[in-house]
Design a protein around this motif. Structure first.
Motif, mmCIF file in Angstrom:
data_model
loop_
_atom_site.group_PDB
_atom_site.id
_atom_site.type_symbol
_atom_site.label_atom_id
_atom_site.label_comp_id
_atom_site.label_asym_id
_atom_site.label_seq_id
_atom_site.Cartn_x
_atom_site.Cartn_y
_atom_site.Cartn_z
ATOM 1 N N GLY A 48 90.050 54.489 54.553
ATOM 2 C CA GLY A 48 91.262 55.242 54.832
ATOM 3 C C GLY A 48 91.704 56.176 53.733
ATOM 4 N N VAL A 49 90.901 56.349 52.671
ATOM 5 C CA VAL A 49 91.241 57.279 51.594
ATOM 6 C C VAL A 49 90.319 58.486 51.704
ATOM 7 C CG1 VAL A 49 91.400 57.637 49.110
ATOM 8 C CG2 VAL A 49 92.066 55.436 50.097
ATOM 9 N N GLU A 50 90.901 59.662 51.914
ATOM 10 C CA GLU A 50 90.123 60.873 52.136
ATOM 11 C C GLU A 50 90.458 61.903 51.069
ATOM 12 O OE1 GLU A 50 87.914 61.135 54.456
ATOM 13 O OE2 GLU A 50 88.393 59.573 55.906
ATOM 14 N N VAL A 98 93.405 67.274 46.830
ATOM 15 C CA VAL A 98 94.260 66.719 47.870
ATOM 16 C C VAL A 98 93.647 65.396 48.316
ATOM 17 C CG1 VAL A 98 95.267 67.026 50.156
ATOM 18 C CG2 VAL A 98 94.961 69.007 48.659
ATOM 19 N N THR A 99 94.415 64.315 48.251
ATOM 20 C CA THR A 99 93.929 63.002 48.655
ATOM 21 C C THR A 99 94.922 62.376 49.621
ATOM 22 O OG1 THR A 99 92.848 62.695 46.504
ATOM 23 C CG2 THR A 99 93.159 60.738 47.860
ATOM 24 N N ILE A 122 98.980 65.539 46.199
ATOM 25 C CA ILE A 122 98.505 66.897 45.934
ATOM 26 C C ILE A 122 98.644 67.178 44.445
ATOM 27 C CG2 ILE A 122 98.838 69.338 46.472
ATOM 28 C CD1 ILE A 122 100.076 68.467 49.119
ATOM 29 N N LYS A 123 97.554 67.614 43.831
ATOM 30 C CA LYS A 123 97.560 67.963 42.413
ATOM 31 C C LYS A 123 97.270 69.450 42.263
ATOM 32 C CE LYS A 123 97.941 63.602 41.113
ATOM 33 N NZ LYS A 123 99.227 63.066 40.603
ATOM 34 N N SER A 124 98.079 70.120 41.461
ATOM 35 C CA SER A 124 97.877 71.554 41.248
ATOM 36 C C SER A 124 97.026 71.800 40.017
ATOM 37 C CB SER A 124 99.224 72.252 41.087
ATOM 38 O OG SER A 124 99.770 71.980 39.803
#
Length: 892
Positions: A236-238, A317-318, A338-340
């Motif tokens: 379930g982790v994408e 994005v995870t 979300i990481k920038s």
């Protein structure tokens, strides 16, 4: 799209060779030809293209191979002598240019634009006899400076065939033969590494890669084969591939993070207009959206048509929808992390686009040796698209938005860093000059990263989020503006401890202060009938502590689990109403009104989490997870689709936090040739304290809002199937979801569907998503996507009665009907020149058609009285035509 060839001396270029490579950059192909074929290449490193190729040549001349690879790059291949080949820009094909080119290489001014020296690593275990046919090597790959996990690092065999790619945790697990093996490591922006393994037992190693300069821009590691890490991914982790998003056609022609989540099984939206997404039967308010740790409450623009995030500014994005790391809490269904980017440390560069509806620009680079930054901005001009809408009221509407994002990283010392960012969105939507919506997100954050040793590191984050919404009515005499909003201050501290290889211990604390903006209604004109008034709802304080561990028990078994404890408090000045006896809260049995200030406890929750991954062999893996969560913020939606004006309310004395428990199990398979991946999951989720609205609720400007709510139980269950195919220039993804979600009122004093389980508003049983991409050459790609899903439940009138001359509809049971099924076909084509050279302005063109079939998908179904007095049904469709989009994308 061709390049011409001039042969000055048919010597080196006429040599016939055999050559095969997979996912290799052109300039690396040249370098390896130099080493293996004793040939020298002369070229301008800034002018060489950097496409990646997977090719096989047998008994082909070198000039044929090079021309085949350079097709479309406007370069000419020439032989200089029997051991030298020149690659010359076609317009510069002259003797003076060639002599100058040779001089620059011989003087050292030109050289290969990557670091040839590799980091040399040896991994040796005690040499002993072993009857095991294979051993397991687990690499935890991190940045040498800040020890952050590196996702997508390619691990090659010694013949440069991709063997593995690191997963969302920076882990790459490899199955090797006992004894000596050589591996190569490659990752954009980092020094490559050569690992000499001499091992006879399972082992793990923390690989720290140093950052380096002079690498090619925009190089991406991909493969015609599917990474075996698909077998090791947490259930379930994408991790969303940002490059894949470019292949999905969207309504506004914009790369879209939120809408593109629907390519994943288990992720849905109830309509084309919806301010969020649904995961595994949960409501949209059950998804925690984080941008650099800051909470984002409305992650969409234009009522849900496109994402609030500029993909060019985003690094990763995870999505976690089954197992959730114990560091996450406060939401029930999923976490979108979300990481920038915080800026390119090597040089300034930019990327942007101008399209038919949106323009955007992102720049990043070093300010000085210790400071890097990134800045992005987007602006829409989409009214023309609304005018194409099938619905005339929509075509008479107006929509506009902008967003910007600024982030920076300061290097305080070798092991200490400071991350800063600021994000803002603003939207304005007017519907047919009757009603309008304005909403905005604002966030800011500061994070300190400290590397205390090779085993210890910590992160301290302070963030602020502020969401505001305004709903305006332009219809006389109801002229008003309704203002709502929510503000969050959040602090987190997380510490990692690696006592030994293959074992990571993590612990942390979190404090989250939630303040509700006054729910205020203001008359916009003095001649209306609206009276100014406001309601202040209570805020919340959340305190949480968590501890977790990830452990590689063996080469085939990985476990992860932990515990989170969350305590909720009501804070601020507030009213609480007392009701007679133990009866259901209703306005007629209010006995007292109490006023509070300060802090009072609501409830505490213990939330265990567990995850297991068991790799059966090189082709099969089974997975399982258990997750318990609690949530104390709730979004009240007065209808079946969410709008920006929907109301967030906190838990309190009468509204308890919702608790969800989810069980998940899955199976993953990779075909023997590595070109096909299949995975399937099943899940069951139960809810307590689930919020159910009463019939025809009135919760706007309602001080005793608990009288409009019921709290019961709920359940969701389903199965998900994902298929991925990579075959040559073709890639395909399919996601099929079967999901059911039900709720039940448990109050005996009020009936909803006879107080039996009934369909939730987002109960969409079947959904099928297809994404296909064909790339005949490095410059040209075609894509198409198709989505089908069942219609969502609605409550409709079944009959009508006449009372005192008025026709009164008689409604069905709650959610007894469904709107028509939804389907949509999108197509796109991209002509990409961005990799034909390293520097200067490079560009691509993308053409897309959203809703190619012109399907009039229903947003809602409603009934009106006809001129003859009959009640007739109508279908409201927002987009009833094909919507084209064209964008010019550029980098510099």
């Amino acid at each position: 799209m061709f390049c011409c060839t001039i042969i000055l001396a048919q010597k080196a270029s006429d040599r016939q060779i055999n050559l095969a490579f997979e996912n290799k950059n052109f300039i690396n192909i040249l370098y390896e030809l130099e080493q293996n074929e004793n040939i020298r290449f002369y070229f301008d490193p800034q002018r060489i293209p950097y496409f990646e190729f997977t090719k096989k040549y047998e008994d082909k001349q070198i000039w044929y191979i090079l021309n085949d690879l350079l097709n479309g790059a406007l370069l000419t291949v020439i032989s200089i002598d029997d051991k030298s080949i020149g690659i010359i820009p076609t317009p510069d094909l002259n003797k003076v240019y060639i002599e100058n080119l040779l001089s620059k290489w011989k003087s050292g001014k030109f050289k290969y634009p990557f670091v040839i020296e590799q980091k040399q690593i040896k991994i040796i275990t005690a040499v002993r006899s072993s009857s095991k046919p294979s051993i397991q090597l687990v690499l935890d790959i991190v940045d040498e400076e800040d020890k952050t996990s590196l996702i997508g690092v390619a691990v090659f065999t010694d013949d440069f065939q991709i063997k593995e790619i690191s997963n969302e945790k920076g882990t790459a697990g490899l199955t090797l033969k006992p004894g000596k093996t050589t591996l190569q490591i490659s990752y954009l922006g980092y020094q490559s590494a050569r690992i000499e393994v001499d091992a006879f037992r399972d082992t793990s190693y923390i690989l720290a890669l140093p950052r380096i300069t002079n690498l090619l821009d925009e190089v991406e590691i991909s493969s015609t084969k599917i990474s075996s890490n698909n077998l090791k991914k947490t259930i379930g982790v994408e991790s969303i591939e940002m490059k894949k998003l470019e292949t999905i056609t969207q309504a506004l022609g914009e790369v879209d993070i939120i809408k593109s989540l629907e390519i994943l099984p288990g992720v849905k939206s109830t309509a084309e207009v919806s301010s969020g997404f649904n995961v595994r039967g949960g409501n949209i308010d059950e998804n925690q959206v984080l941008l650099n740790e800051a909470v984002i409450f409305n992650p969409t623009h234009v009522l849900g048509f496109t994402s609030a995030f500029n993909a060019d500014a985003i690094k990763s994005v995870t999505l976690s929808k089954a197992y959730m790391d114990p560091q996450y809490g406060g939401w029930n269904s999923a976490v979108l992390d979300i990481k920038s980017s915080y800026g390119n440390a090597e040089k300034w560069k930019g990327v942007g686009s101008l399209g038919t509806t949106i323009g955007k620009l992102t720049i990043e680079g070093p300010v000085n040796k210790s400071l890097t930054m990134m800045a992005s901005v987007r602006k829409s001009y989409s009214d023309w698209m609304l005018r194409q809408a099938y619905n005339k009221e929509i075509s008479n509407s107006h929509a506009s938005f902008y967003d910007y994002h600024v982030a920076a990283k300061t290097t305080l010392s070798k092991n200490h860093f400071l991350l800063m960012d600021h994000f803002r969105t603003s939207d304005n939507f007017d519907y047919n000059k009757l009603i309008g919506y304005r909403w905005s997100n604002l966030s800011a954050g500061l994070t300190a990263v400290n590397l205390w040793s090779n085993k210890w590191d910590s992160r301290l984050s302070l963030t602020m989020s502020n969401y505001k919404s305004v709903q305006a009515s332009y219809s006389s005499p109801f002229l008003y503006e309704l203002n709502t909003g929510i503000k969050v201050l959040k602090g987190t501290f997380i510490m990692h401890f690696r006592p030994k290889e293959g074992f990571v211990l993590k612990s942390g604390l979190m404090a989250l202060n939630t303040r509700m903006h006054p729910e205020k209604i203001v008359a916009s004109e003095s001649n209306g009938i609206t009276i100014d008034q406001q309601i202040q709802r209570n805020g919340n304080l959340t305190l949480a502590a968590h501890v977790s561990a990830a452990w590689t028990l063996s080469k085939n078994i990985q476990v992860e689990g932990g515990l989170r404890y969350t305590q909720y408090y009501s804070i601020g000045i507030r009213k609480e109403f007392q009701y007679a006896g133990d009866s259901l809260p209703q306005t007629f049995n209010i006995t007292d009104t109490l006023r509070f200030s300060g802090t009072s406890a609501i409830s505490g929750h213990i939330e265990p989490r567990f995850n297991l991954n068991y790799k059966l062999n090189d082709h099969w893996a089974i997975k399982a997870a258990y997750t318990k969560t609690s949530q104390n913020l709730h979004l009240l939606v007065n209808g079946n689709t969410s709008l920006p004006s929907d109301l967030w309310i906190p838990s309190g004395a009468k509204i308890k936090p919702r608790v969800a428990t989810q069980y998940s199990a899955g199976l993953a398979y990779i075909a023997g040739d590595g070109n096909i991946s299949i995975s399937g999951d099943v899940y069951y989720k139960s809810y307590s304290n689930n919020i159910i609205l009463r019939d025809f609720p009135d919760f706007i400007q309602n001080e005793h809002i608990e009288t409009e709510l019921l709290q019961g139980i709920g359940k969701s269950y389903g199965s998900e199937l994902a298929l991925e195919i990579k075959q040559g220039n073709f890639t395909g993804n399919m996601a099929f979801t079967y999901a059911r979600t039900f709720q039940k009122n448990i109050y005996a004093g009020y009936k909803v569907r006879e107080n039996e389980f009934f369909n939730s508003d987002n109960d969409i049983p079947h959904q099928l998503n297809l994404l296909l991409n064909y790339r005949p050459n490095p410059l040209l790609s075609f894509n198409t996507s198709f989505i089908y899903k069942d219609g969502r439940p609605v409550t409709l009138p079944q009959s009508a009665v006449i009372i005192d001359g008025f026709l009164i509809p008689v409604y069905s049971k709650r959610n007894a009907f469904r709107i028509p099924n939804y389907y949509r076909l999108d197509v796109g084509i991209t002509l990409d020149f961005r990799k034909i050279r390293k520097k200067g302005m490079r560009h691509s063109f993308s053409l897309g058609i959203y809703n190619l079939l012109g399907r009039k998908n229903a947003l809602n179904v409603f009934y009106r009285k006809s001129e003859k007095g009959n009640i007739n049904g109508y279908k409201l469709s927002l987009i009833g035509a094909a919507i084209p989009s064209l964008s010019w994308n550029f980098i510099f």
